[in-house]
Design an enzyme around this catalytic site. Structure first.
Site, short mmCIF file in Angstrom:
data_model
loop_
_atom_site.label_atom_id
_atom_site.label_comp_id
_atom_site.label_asym_id
_atom_site.label_seq_id
_atom_site.Cartn_x
_atom_site.Cartn_y
_atom_site.Cartn_z
N HIS A 26 2.15 -10.85 13.80
CA HIS A 26 1.34 -9.24 12.84
C HIS A 26 2.06 -8.87 12.61
CE1 HIS A 26 -2.01 -8.71 11.00
NE2 HIS A 26 -2.02 -7.25 12.28
N LEU A 53 0.79 -1.17 0.27
CA LEU A 53 0.02 0.04 0.04
C LEU A 53 0.90 1.16 0.27
CD1 LEU A 53 -3.03 1.35 0.43
CD2 LEU A 53 -2.00 0.91 3.09
N ALA A 54 1.83 1.07 0.97
CA ALA A 54 2.68 2.70 0.77
C ALA A 54 3.46 3.25 -0.21
CB ALA A 54 3.45 2.08 2.29
N SER A 107 0.34 -5.58 2.63
CA SER A 107 -1.33 -4.65 2.99
C SER A 107 -1.96 -5.47 2.41
CB SER A 107 -1.09 -3.49 2.06
OG SER A 107 0.84 -3.22 2.05
N ALA A 108 -2.12 -6.22 1.38
CA ALA A 108 -3.50 -7.29 0.97
C ALA A 108 -3.18 -8.46 1.50
CB ALA A 108 -3.20 -7.66 -0.50
N TRP A 109 -3.18 -8.94 2.40
CA TRP A 109 -3.31 -9.39 4.01
C TRP A 109 -4.12 -8.77 4.83
CZ3 TRP A 109 0.27 -14.73 4.43
CH2 TRP A 109 -0.21 -15.04 3.64
N GLU A 122 -13.20 -2.70 16.74
CA GLU A 122 -12.19 -3.56 16.71
C GLU A 122 -11.43 -3.15 17.86
OE1 GLU A 122 -9.14 -2.74 13.31
OE2 GLU A 122 -10.57 -4.18 11.63
N LEU A 170 -2.65 0.86 8.16
CA LEU A 170 -2.67 1.15 6.53
C LEU A 170 -2.72 2.43 6.67
CD1 LEU A 170 -5.23 -1.71 5.00
CD2 LEU A 170 -3.07 -1.76 5.32
N ARG A 187 0.49 -1.21 18.77
CA ARG A 187 -0.69 -0.34 17.68
C ARG A 187 -2.07 -0.81 17.97
NH1 ARG A 187 -1.72 -2.51 12.12
NH2 ARG A 187 -1.43 -4.45 13.41
N GLY A 228 -8.80 -6.26 8.53
CA GLY A 228 -9.83 -4.99 9.59
C GLY A 228 -10.01 -3.40 8.58
N GLY A 229 -9.54 -2.64 8.31
CA GLY A 229 -9.70 -2.04 7.67
C GLY A 229 -8.46 -1.15 7.90
N HIS A 265 -0.64 -10.68 16.98
CA HIS A 265 -2.35 -10.67 16.84
C HIS A 265 -2.81 -11.97 17.95
CE1 HIS A 265 -6.29 -10.60 15.03
NE2 HIS A 265 -5.70 -9.34 14.34
N ARG A 314 -4.98 -5.08 21.93
CA ARG A 314 -4.01 -6.83 21.52
C ARG A 314 -3.81 -7.33 21.70
NH1 ARG A 314 -2.96 -6.03 15.15
NH2 ARG A 314 -5.66 -5.73 14.95
#
Ligand code: SIN
Length: 523
Positions: A339, A17-18, A45-47, A116, A380, A374, A50-51, A234, A280
């Site tokens: 994660h 993504l970045a 990023s593709a994995w 979340e 993202l 985090r 959540g969003g 995670h 988390r």
């Protein structure tokens, strides 16, 4: 020996993504993107399921998002960074929407948001339940393919940075799909956007290629690394024997799914007022404890979602089908898995690293946003915000070449190079999970540093492996130095947070190796 090449293009290392977003932001500045696979879904990023966290609801605010980011971060979040990033979130969601990202909307056109852990509101903009990473990536890939200024060198990977004094002046690349001799690409600047370090651990949710290499080669070039000890595990990777372990998104717990053990007990209820939606790190430690004591932890979606789980969370449905689990009838076995790396290459507010002409965005960067833990779906978001800031800073710092003056590059990779020793990689990953994983102590961390020095010494010519060892050494050395527990870093021998240590850590590879050498001499 391969022939060196020179270009006036900015080299972007990575294709997640970045990387994609920065390349689009830089256009029409010519870019050369180094992508280890054909552009697609191999990047972390593709994995992401959540969003993107963003205060889009009228009842929410960027300030509330910043506050949640700081409290999840356990005392070491950089408040200025948290406020800037959360303030920018809205405009990035609107821009992604304009580019075509198909975010879920309700009948009135409002963004549908998931809840979340550790968010005080439903604040995660999502796509088709758990498809956000994949769908956003597909949108950006389409744009990148249609942008003339972006050249993507597919099936290539970066191995090393070339420096002159304190400045980066090139990057060594090679074929990623077959052994080849590396080629030096001299260039005016480099943006690193090549992911984090999850795959340095034996149990991870990260794609197989993501093993700390980018952080490692920046460190080997002398870049300062921040917060290396803070790795996020995670809590709900599906425990079905796959490597990498498939994720069961936290949004499931946001929908009411519970965590139970083999005795059917909801063990989070006694551990935190927010139960399954506690931060988390707390949930992950509880899951780990259940696993260690043999009371197999499970995610139970049956009452909250029933058969809807199959249509509302297609990624999970697919995982369960592969593993022979029927989530409508049975709870899903889960375990912790590495994660996200909060640590990484230290960057300032413009995404600049400590070396000149080097910028970083995405998980490889440590900006100060995440602190020791985090907040879900801030990854993202941070990638988007820092990709834009780094692109703007690059454009302001460097003079773009005249039109047509930066032709595409076609490196000729000579035969040669070295295949990685897969046993050494598995030994490294097992060492990290055993000694530098969920629970750490001085003796184990020292063992890890000793093992890492032996692994490194046994493969002196394998640069990709040396990059992995560099990042692993930084994580273990920083973990040894931090004599307290905070966020993702838990020390059995120092189980409390020490208020005097509520600061970020900063370390070079030279310093980490000095710690390692002292330890190995003492054992
Ligand atoms: C998840 O969906 O649980 C992961 C999201 C994240 O790591 O931010």
């Amino acid at each position: 020996m391969s022939t060196p090449l020179s270009t006036d293009r900015i080299v972007i290392v990575g294709a997640g993504l970045a990387a994609l977003y920065a390349a689009l932001e830089l256009a029409p500045y010519p870019v050369l993107m180094i992508s280890p696979e054909p552009l697609g879904l191999g990047a972390s990023s593709a994995w992401a399921q959540g969003g993107v966290a963003a205060a889009m609801a009228k009842t929410d605010s960027a300030q509330a998002h910043a506050n949640d980011t700081e409290s999840a971060g356990a005392g070491t979040v950089d408040a200025e960074v948290a406020e800037m990033v959360t303030r920018m979130a809205r405009s990035h969601i609107l821009d992604l929407t304009a580019l075509g990202a198909p975010f879920d909307r309700d009948a009135e056109g409002n963004y549908v948001m998931s809840r979340e852990a550790a968010h005080s509101a439903a604040r995660v903009v999502r796509v088709k339940g758990d498809q956000a990473g994949q769908q956003i990536m597909e949108t950006l890939i389409e744009q990148v393919r249609a942008t003339d200024s972006i050249q993507v060198l597919e099936n290539t990977e970066a191995l090393r940075l070339e420096t002159s004094g304190n400045a980066v002046c090139g990057v060594w690349i090679r074929r990623a799909d077959r052994p080849s001799a590396p080629v030096l690409i001299s260039c005016p600047g480099v943006l690193l956007a090549g992911g984090g370090s999850g795959g340095l651990f034996a149990h991870t949710t990260n794609p197989p290629r993501i093993r700390g290499q980018v952080i490692g080669f920046a460190a080997r070039a002398g870049a300062r690394i921040a917060d290396a000890e803070f790795v996020q595990f995670h809590p709900t990777a599906v425990d079905c024997g796959e490597d990498p372990a498939p994720l069961a998104t936290e949004a499931l717990r946001g929908e009411g799914a519970t965590l139970i053990n083999a005795d059917g007990i909801r063990f989070m209820v006694d551990q935190h007022p927010d139960a399954e939606l506690a931060p988390r790190d707390i949930v992950a430690r509880a899951i780990f404890a259940e696993t260690q004591t043999g009371r197999r932890p499970m995610l139970d979606t049956r009452e909250a979602l029933g058969a809807d789980v199959l249509t509302r969370f297609p990624a999970l449905a697919e995982t369960c089908a592969r593993a022979g689990i029927d989530p409508v009838k049975d709870a899903i076995p889960v375990a912790v898995a590495a994660h996200y790396h909060m640590g990484g290459i230290e960057t300032d507010l413009q995404g600049r690293a400590s070396l000149n002409r080097l910028w970083v965005s995405g998980e490889a960067a440590s900006t100060g946003l995440h602190g020791a833990n985090r907040l879900a779906s801030n990854g993202l978001l941070e990638a988007l915000v820092y990709a834009r800031r780094a692109a703007a800073d690059i454009a302001a710092t460097l003079t773009p070449p005249a039109q047509g003056a930066a032709p595409e590059l076609h490196p000729d990779f000579a035969a040669g190079g070295q295949e990685m020793d897969s046993t050494a990689v598995q030994d490294l990953r097992q060492c990290m999970t055993t000694h530098v994983g969920m629970r750490r102590d001085e003796a184990g961390l020292k063992q890890a540093l000793l093992a890492l020095s032996e692994l490194e010494a046994a493969q002196p010519n394998d640069e990709a492996f040396l990059n992995m060892c560099a990042t692993a050494t930084l994580i273990a050395a920083c973990a040894l130095q931090r004599r307290e527990s905070r966020g993702g870093h838990y020390r059995d021998d120092y189980p409390q947070a020490d208020p005097d240590l509520a600061q970020r850590s900063h370390m070079t590879l030279t310093e980490a190796r000095a710690i390692r050498d002292r330890v190995t001499r003492s054992l």
